[in-house]
Scaffold this active site. Structure first.
Site, mmCIF file in Angstrom:
data_model
loop_
_atom_site.group_PDB
_atom_site.id
_atom_site.type_symbol
_atom_site.label_atom_id
_atom_site.label_comp_id
_atom_site.label_asym_id
_atom_site.label_seq_id
_atom_site.Cartn_x
_atom_site.Cartn_y
_atom_site.Cartn_z
ATOM 1 N N ARG A 239 0.678 -1.192 0.302
ATOM 2 C CA ARG A 239 -0.125 0.001 -0.313
ATOM 3 C C ARG A 239 1.218 0.938 0.129
ATOM 4 O O ARG A 239 1.699 0.991 0.792
ATOM 5 C CB ARG A 239 -1.280 0.526 1.531
ATOM 6 C CG ARG A 239 -2.001 -1.302 1.488
ATOM 7 C CD ARG A 239 -2.461 -1.569 0.085
ATOM 8 N NE ARG A 239 -3.512 -1.039 -0.155
ATOM 9 C CZ ARG A 239 -4.849 -1.057 -0.783
ATOM 10 N NH1 ARG A 239 -4.159 -1.772 -1.831
ATOM 11 N NH2 ARG A 239 -5.595 0.056 -1.493
ATOM 12 N N GLU A 268 -2.387 8.310 -6.573
ATOM 13 C CA GLU A 268 -2.540 7.588 -7.825
ATOM 14 C C GLU A 268 -2.996 7.717 -8.982
ATOM 15 O O GLU A 268 -4.607 8.418 -8.264
ATOM 16 C CB GLU A 268 -2.515 5.794 -6.978
ATOM 17 C CG GLU A 268 -1.329 4.776 -6.736
ATOM 18 C CD GLU A 268 -1.612 3.878 -6.351
ATOM 19 O OE1 GLU A 268 -2.726 3.691 -6.799
ATOM 20 O OE2 GLU A 268 -0.969 3.609 -5.972
ATOM 21 N N HIS A 287 0.948 0.459 -10.346
ATOM 22 C CA HIS A 287 -0.156 -0.845 -9.722
ATOM 23 C C HIS A 287 -0.572 -1.878 -9.987
ATOM 24 O O HIS A 287 -1.772 -1.968 -9.905
ATOM 25 C CB HIS A 287 -1.105 0.685 -9.070
ATOM 26 C CG HIS A 287 -1.955 -0.073 -7.520
ATOM 27 N ND1 HIS A 287 -2.501 0.675 -6.733
ATOM 28 C CD2 HIS A 287 -1.999 -1.447 -7.193
ATOM 29 C CE1 HIS A 287 -3.522 -0.217 -5.882
ATOM 30 N NE2 HIS A 287 -3.114 -1.384 -6.134
#
Length: 325
Positions: A239, A268, A287
């Site tokens: 994370r 993000e 990601h």
């Protein structure tokens, strides 16, 4: 036989090509699937007010949205983290929040190793040099070998254990910090248990596998980076909020760390003016560690099966907010 609607399941948002696995799993039960691409808590509230179950990927499932759920029996998050769901609000309403932690263990472990190898071996930099016409048989010195180096794992869940197995095949020693995992699990995986301070001090490569909680937010901050070896590399596939982005950029620019490779960030997508993008010592992927064509299908199937279990009166496998069913 005529199809009869028994339940309504809302999909707040999704990034998949289609929802065929959900339809195939749930429609035979009499489920009508209603899907949207919600961006706000209000949109989630409007969509899910009368749903018997909710599937969500990134949309904000806020306390207000949960407060309007009149019939909801389960909220299932596509993925491992549940940052987008107000767990306290769901608990107060007696709604279990469920994640899907086991759909991409191998993919994320592979990606963590790929980031480690690319970062330690400086592969992107060497490739760029070759494209510019620079050919050196001992480029970008120094490059260290991995055999005998120590991989530290922050967190020791399923993915971290898979990373440890892969790293051990490269001849690396493995240590890990996780106060919630039994000592026997460490022994069974050939990994030495250490405290957080020793993890920081001794890791040649530190791979992060922590959930994002109030306790783990900025687990890796300026103080932590000062305790790490200046030759150490940081890998994060868990994370983004576990790492203090500003502190990391400063540590890299001051050569307090040899490098970092990140698949997750606090913000993000990454801002175009992020200082991390200006640092050759920092590699960033989008990601995407979770992704393969196989894991994509597993994620949708496993999430739908959790809904199916609850609607049929069973127990979900992975409740994260302490609500029993």
């Amino acid at each position: 036989m005529e199809w009869t609607e028994r339940w309504k399941v809302a999909v707040t948002d999704y990034g998949f090509p289609d929802l065929r696995p959900e339809h195939e799993t749930l429609e035979p039960l009499g489920v009508r699937l209603t899907a949207a691409q919600c961006k706000t808590g209000q949109e989630v509230a409007d969509l899910c007010a009368e749903a018997d179950a909710v599937l969500t990927q990134w949309a904000p499932v806020t306390a207000e949205a949960i407060g309007r759920m009149e019939r909801c029996r389960v909220i299932v998050r596509y993925g491992i983290g549940v940052d987008n769901v107000d767990l306290t609000a769901a608990r107060s309403r007696g709604i279990p929040v469920v994640n899907v932690p086991d759909y991409a263990i191998d993919e994320v472990a592979d990606h963590a190793l790929a980031l480690m190898l690319a970062s330690v071996r400086k592969i992107p930099q060497v490739v760029a040099d070759v494209r510019r016409g620079q050919w050196a048989i001992a480029p970008r010195r120094p490059i260290q070998g991995l055999t005998g180096k120590r991989l530290g794992l922050a967190g020791f869940g399923n993915i971290a254990r898979a990373v440890a197995k892969r790293a051990q095949a490269f001849g690396m020693e493995t240590i890990a910090y996780d106060p919630f995992v039994d000592e026997a699990v460490f022994r069974a995986n050939g990994v030495e248990r250490v405290d957080a301070q020793r993890l920081l001090r001794e890791s040649d490569v530190l791979s992060v596998h922590l959930p994002l909680t109030a306790d783990t937010r900025h687990f890796l901050n300026a103080q932590a980076f000062r305790k790490m070896k200046p030759t150490a590399f940081l890998i994060n596939t868990s994370r983004g909020g576990v790492v203090d982005t500003e502190a990391l950029a400063e540590a890299l620019s001051q050569d307090q760390l040899a490098g970092a490779a990140l698949d997750v960030l606090e913000q993000e997508p990454v801002s175009p003016d992020s200082p991390l993008l200006q640092l050759e010592s920092c590699l960033i992927t989008s990601h995407c560690a979770w992704y393969s064509e196989s894991s994509l299908i597993r994620l949708q199937q496993f999430a739908a099966l959790e809904v199916k279990r609850v609607l049929e009166g069973g127990r979900p496998l992975h409740v994260v907010n302490g609500v029993s069913v």
